[in-house]
Design an enzyme around this catalytic site. Structure first.
Site, PDB file in Angstrom:
ATOM      1  N   THR A 166      16.419 -51.377 -27.321  1.00 54.96           N
ATOM      2  CA  THR A 166      17.527 -52.248 -27.743  1.00 54.96           C
ATOM      3  C   THR A 166      18.413 -52.648 -26.588  1.00 54.96           C
ATOM      4  O   THR A 166      18.906 -53.776 -26.523  1.00 54.96           O
ATOM      5  CB  THR A 166      18.384 -51.523 -28.807  1.00 54.96           C
ATOM      6  OG1 THR A 166      17.572 -51.308 -29.951  1.00 54.96           O
ATOM      7  CG2 THR A 166      19.582 -52.337 -29.222  1.00 54.96           C
ATOM      8  N   SER A 218      10.408 -49.244 -28.152  1.00 57.81           N
ATOM      9  CA  SER A 218       9.806 -47.921 -27.947  1.00 57.81           C
ATOM     10  C   SER A 218       8.829 -47.534 -29.055  1.00 57.81           C
ATOM     11  O   SER A 218       8.093 -46.565 -28.910  1.00 57.81           O
ATOM     12  CB  SER A 218      10.870 -46.846 -27.762  1.00 57.81           C
ATOM     13  OG  SER A 218      11.457 -46.498 -28.980  1.00 57.81           O
ATOM     14  N   CYS A 271      13.067 -28.354 -41.969  1.00 53.81           N
ATOM     15  CA  CYS A 271      14.503 -28.242 -41.666  1.00 53.81           C
ATOM     16  C   CYS A 271      14.721 -28.548 -40.185  1.00 53.81           C
ATOM     17  O   CYS A 271      13.907 -28.188 -39.342  1.00 53.81           O
ATOM     18  CB  CYS A 271      15.015 -26.836 -41.933  1.00 53.81           C
ATOM     19  SG  CYS A 271      14.877 -26.340 -43.641  1.00 53.81           S
TER      20      CYS A 271
END
Ligand code: ASP
Length: 346
Positions: free
Chosen positions: A17, A62, A282
């Protein structure tokens, strides 16, 4: 501050970006010309640091990064290793944690900073975070104390925090604080001053020499569990031709269904020589196989623990080990130890 005169940094410009502008016909962001991009960054000259830029042309989003891009980054760092104090890799945020993890394994005995950074808004936009990220990354890459680099690691710098690259995950597609390292503390915080947390930084043994390893084997898969996953889905993944390793994304502390078909499918795969590494879904905490009955099955099927590694680190570590190691025993040994700070360990 520890930036010394005559410091030098090599900037590897891959895209992301930071280097994009809006395509007038579609409205979508796409990379612009490298020459135009440099016009937006006059401040680099004012840092007093010698910065040389090497663009990867064409600049890419990317999402298009693959192991050949990692090889190119690693080779460029090796070719320029003696001529620069540190390296900054400008990279899209989407897969930055994968690239930083891969480079941490590929650059063995690294003793200079390799700092990945990027931006959430293109560099030409008013409120862009690009300049601050880039200028601070350059300062960190050139920072020395008593002639020695302060952070001789592959890192990600974003917003105000420096993370160990192979501990980092992209957590946010909206906020400037796009990354986190859930299982390892930050290496530095940038405010009015840059504060380095030296006890968390890894320093290489004296006298070791950089060794760049570029063999990567992509024959791996990620199997993410969910309640109701079918035997058909699990088998479709475990039967992929040429498959050598699987990252099993399990529940909680490393738990999985106790169904007989599931155990048999995993056991059959490990018997065929496929490595299966258990990674919890997690973000924080570690796999603890054997803590619950629901992980005993995995142990008896030959599944290995991924401890507190990120998925990005396990994926790239497996690709690296499969490419570089001669035997499965050697791979298994390396999976059980921390090679460059990617896990807290058994
Ligand atoms: N899609 C972009 C990329 O990863 C997102 C970014 O740079 O933040 O290249």
């Amino acid at each position: 501050m520890a930036v010394e005169k005559e410091s030098s940094v090599l900037l590897l410009f891959t895209g992301g970006t930071i280097s994009m502008s809006e395509d007038p016909s579609t409205g979508a962001l796409r990379p612009i010309d490298f020459d135009r991009l440099q016009e937006y960054m006059p401040e680099i000259k004012q840092t007093g640091i010698r910065v040389k830029s090497v663009p990867f042309l064409p600049l890419i989003d990317s999402s298009d990064v693959d192991p050949s891009a990692w090889e190119r980054m690693a080779m460029l760092i090796e070719e320029n290793y003696e001529d620069f104090d540190g390296f900054v890799v400008l990279h899209g945020t989407d897969t930055m944690a994968y690239s930083a993890s891969a480079l941490s394994f590929m650059l063995e005995n690294l003793s200079k900073p390799v700092i990945f950074t990027g931006a959430q808004l293109p560099i030409g936009m008013m409120r862009s975070d690009a300049k601050e990220n880039l200028l601070t990354a350059i300062e960190i890459a050139s920072a020395k104390e008593n002639g020695q680099p302060i952070v001789p690691e592959v890192c990600i710098f974003f917003e105000d925090t420096l993370f160990r690259g192979n501990r980092t995950t992209k957590k946010n597609a909206e906020h400037f604080s796009a990354f986190n390292s859930y299982n390892y503390p930050p290496l530095a915080k940038a405010g009015v001053h840059i504060k380095y947390f030296r006890s968390s930084i890894h320093y290489p043994a004296a006298g070791t020499k950089l060794r760049v390893r570029t063999h990567i084997d992509q024959n791996i898969a990620i199997l993410k569990l969910f309640p109701g996953i079918t035997e058909h889905t699990v088998n479709a993944i475990l039967q992929i031709p040429g498959l050598k390793a699987v990252v099993l994304e399990s529940f909680g502390a490393g738990n999985a269904p106790r169904k007989t078909w599931f155990h048999n499918a995993l056991k059959d795969a490990t018997d065929r020589g496929i490595l299966i590494v258990n990674k919890s879904q997690c973000s924080t905490g570690s796999v603890e196989m054997g803590r619950y009955e629901t992980s005993l099955n995995l142990m008896s099927a030959g599944v290995m623990s991924g401890y507190d590694c990120t998925t990005e680190a396990i994926v790239t570590k497996l690709m690296y080990l499969l490419g570089e190691c001669d035997s499965q025993d050697a791979i298994k040994h390396q999976l059980s130890v921390s090679m460059c700070g990617e896990m807290t360990g058994s």
